[in-house]
Design a protein around this motif. Structure first.
Motif, short mmCIF file in Angstrom:
data_model
loop_
_atom_site.label_atom_id
_atom_site.label_comp_id
_atom_site.label_asym_id
_atom_site.label_seq_id
_atom_site.Cartn_x
_atom_site.Cartn_y
_atom_site.Cartn_z
N ALA A 106 3.79 41.60 20.36
CA ALA A 106 4.37 41.56 19.16
C ALA A 106 4.10 40.95 18.20
O ALA A 106 3.73 40.99 16.88
CB ALA A 106 5.88 41.59 19.28
N PHE A 107 3.59 39.66 18.61
CA PHE A 107 3.19 38.59 17.81
C PHE A 107 1.68 38.15 18.08
O PHE A 107 1.02 37.47 17.35
CB PHE A 107 3.91 37.12 18.20
CG PHE A 107 5.32 37.38 17.53
CD1 PHE A 107 5.60 37.13 16.18
CD2 PHE A 107 6.25 37.79 18.50
CE1 PHE A 107 6.96 37.42 15.81
CE2 PHE A 107 7.63 37.77 18.08
CZ PHE A 107 7.75 37.42 16.67
N ASP A 108 0.96 39.03 18.83
CA ASP A 108 -0.46 38.93 19.09
C ASP A 108 -0.91 37.57 19.62
O ASP A 108 -1.69 36.76 18.98
CB ASP A 108 -1.36 39.35 17.84
CG ASP A 108 -2.74 39.82 18.15
OD1 ASP A 108 -2.94 40.05 19.41
OD2 ASP A 108 -3.73 39.70 17.45
N VAL A 109 -0.16 36.88 20.37
CA VAL A 109 -0.43 35.36 20.85
C VAL A 109 -0.34 35.61 22.43
O VAL A 109 0.51 36.37 22.98
CB VAL A 109 0.71 34.54 20.42
CG1 VAL A 109 0.51 34.12 18.77
CG2 VAL A 109 2.08 35.03 20.60
N PRO A 110 -1.07 34.49 23.04
CA PRO A 110 -0.92 34.30 24.43
C PRO A 110 0.52 33.86 24.80
O PRO A 110 1.26 33.06 24.07
CB PRO A 110 -1.72 33.24 24.76
CG PRO A 110 -2.04 32.64 23.42
CD PRO A 110 -1.78 33.50 22.42
N VAL A 111 0.86 34.10 26.23
CA VAL A 111 2.22 33.53 26.49
C VAL A 111 2.02 32.73 27.67
O VAL A 111 1.16 32.85 28.74
CB VAL A 111 3.00 34.75 27.28
CG1 VAL A 111 4.35 34.15 27.72
CG2 VAL A 111 3.23 35.90 26.10
N SER A 162 -5.17 25.59 29.40
CA SER A 162 -5.69 26.61 28.32
C SER A 162 -4.63 27.74 28.20
O SER A 162 -4.76 28.65 27.58
CB SER A 162 -7.12 27.11 28.53
OG SER A 162 -6.93 27.83 29.83
N GLY A 163 -3.50 27.38 29.42
CA GLY A 163 -2.36 28.44 29.16
C GLY A 163 -2.63 29.49 30.19
O GLY A 163 -1.95 30.75 30.13
N GLY A 214 -14.04 35.27 36.12
CA GLY A 214 -13.39 35.13 34.81
C GLY A 214 -11.90 35.28 34.58
O GLY A 214 -11.38 34.86 35.59
N ILE A 215 -11.52 35.45 33.38
CA ILE A 215 -10.10 35.21 33.19
C ILE A 215 -9.66 36.99 33.28
O ILE A 215 -10.18 37.82 32.48
CB ILE A 215 -9.83 35.05 31.78
CG1 ILE A 215 -10.34 33.56 31.87
CG2 ILE A 215 -8.19 35.03 31.75
CD1 ILE A 215 -9.55 32.77 32.83
#
Length: 301
Positions: free
Chosen positions: A30-35, A60-61, A117-118
């Motif tokens: 919705a906000f194009d951000v990491p949680v 780094s979240g 990796g992630i």
């Protein structure tokens, strides 16, 4: 007087390496951000509920795991850690995610570890495909509304006959914008769904200082949208001991019919539902004269 040893005289006695075998970045579309906060992320061995391993959050979240069953020798390698492309055979784990802030729906999905990796950003991609920034989470019906993004709600119910229904648990709602962008929302076990997503491009003239929001003069900006529902309870797969269906089985549900009326004979059954999204207004989808949106198995009866 004894002299103090210089740095040149110090030598490492032992080198000790710890490898993180799985790290997951979660993403809010919705906000194009990491949680990076408020989530409880737990891993279970495939087909079992014990032992449970809880993820910790890195600076780094990223939600990372240590101590996953069967991976001890990989986490604590003898000598230097294995390099990229040399990871051993993987073990499968069920990952369950819950949100203490009630912003996102709980979700369950499988991941193979160790993962280099992630996850899922560093997963192999088809030629020309864009890697996802993270694992997308789905907004919960309890998530607070905000004027910065659009909000479409529905209470999805399976129409059994003219007088009875039941919640369309874990149904999928798909939304198409006129620009061609698509968004996906999931219903909870009660059939409630809330889809938050960025507003489409504004087409009116605005004198507002911010390009994010229109001025009062364009407050009635609207867009035509199209919605579809996927609902097929028979394909939902519940891992042993889990109360949630595995995500891939949820997304694999077949298209459902959307009923415009409840009465018998029923109203027109649609494979897709046209609607109008108005800036600043929540859109709630309902069958005519009802508080719910009735759906049926199969794209059309």
């Amino acid at each position: 007087m004894n002299s103090i040893p210089t740095a040149d005289l110090w030598r490492p006695v032992e080198r000790f390496s710890i490898v993180t075998t799985l790290g997951i970045r979660f993403w809010d579309p919705a906000f194009d951000v990491p949680v990076s906060d408020g989530l409880a992320v737990t891993a279970y061995p495939f087909g079992a509920r014990r032992p449970a391993t809880t993820a910790f959050t890195t600076p780094s979240g990223v939600y990372a795991f240590q101590g996953l069953p069967g991976l001890h020798d990989i986490e604590y390698p003898q000598g230097d850690p294995a390099g990229p492309g040399s990871l051993p055979a993987t073990n499968r784990f069920l990952i369950e995610v819950t949100d203490s802030a009630a912003r996102f729906l709980s979700v369950a999905f499988f991941v193979d570890a160790p993962f280099s990796g992630i996850f899922p950003t560093d997963s192999p991609q088809a030629p020309g495909a864009v890697a996802p920034p993270g694992f997308y989470l789905f907004s919960a019906p309890t998530r607070a509304a905000t004027p910065l993004v659009a909000l479409v709600r529905a209470q999805l119910s399976e129409r059994l006959d003219a007088a009875s229904e039941r919640p369309a648990s874990f149904a999928v709602m798909e939304l198409d914008e006129p620009t061609g962008d698509s968004w996906i929302g999931l219903a909870d076990d009660r059939g409630a769904v809330a889809l938050l997503f960025p507003y489409p491009t504004f087409t009116g003239t605005s004198n507002a200082s911010s390009s994010m929001l229109p001025s009062a003069a364009t407050g009635q900006q609207s867009w035509p949208i199209t919605l579809r529902v996927r609902y097929q309870p028979s394909v939902l797969s519940f891992p042993p001991g889990a109360s949630l269906p595995e995500l891939r089985s949820v997304l694999a549900q077949a298209p459902a019919a959307i009923w415009t009326q409840r009465a018998a004979p029923p109203g027109q059954a649609l494979a897709s539902l046209p609607a109008t999204l108005v800036f600043g207004e929540e859109l709630t989808l309902r069958t005519a004269g009802d508080s719910v949106l009735l759906v049926g198995l199969g794209s059309l009866p």
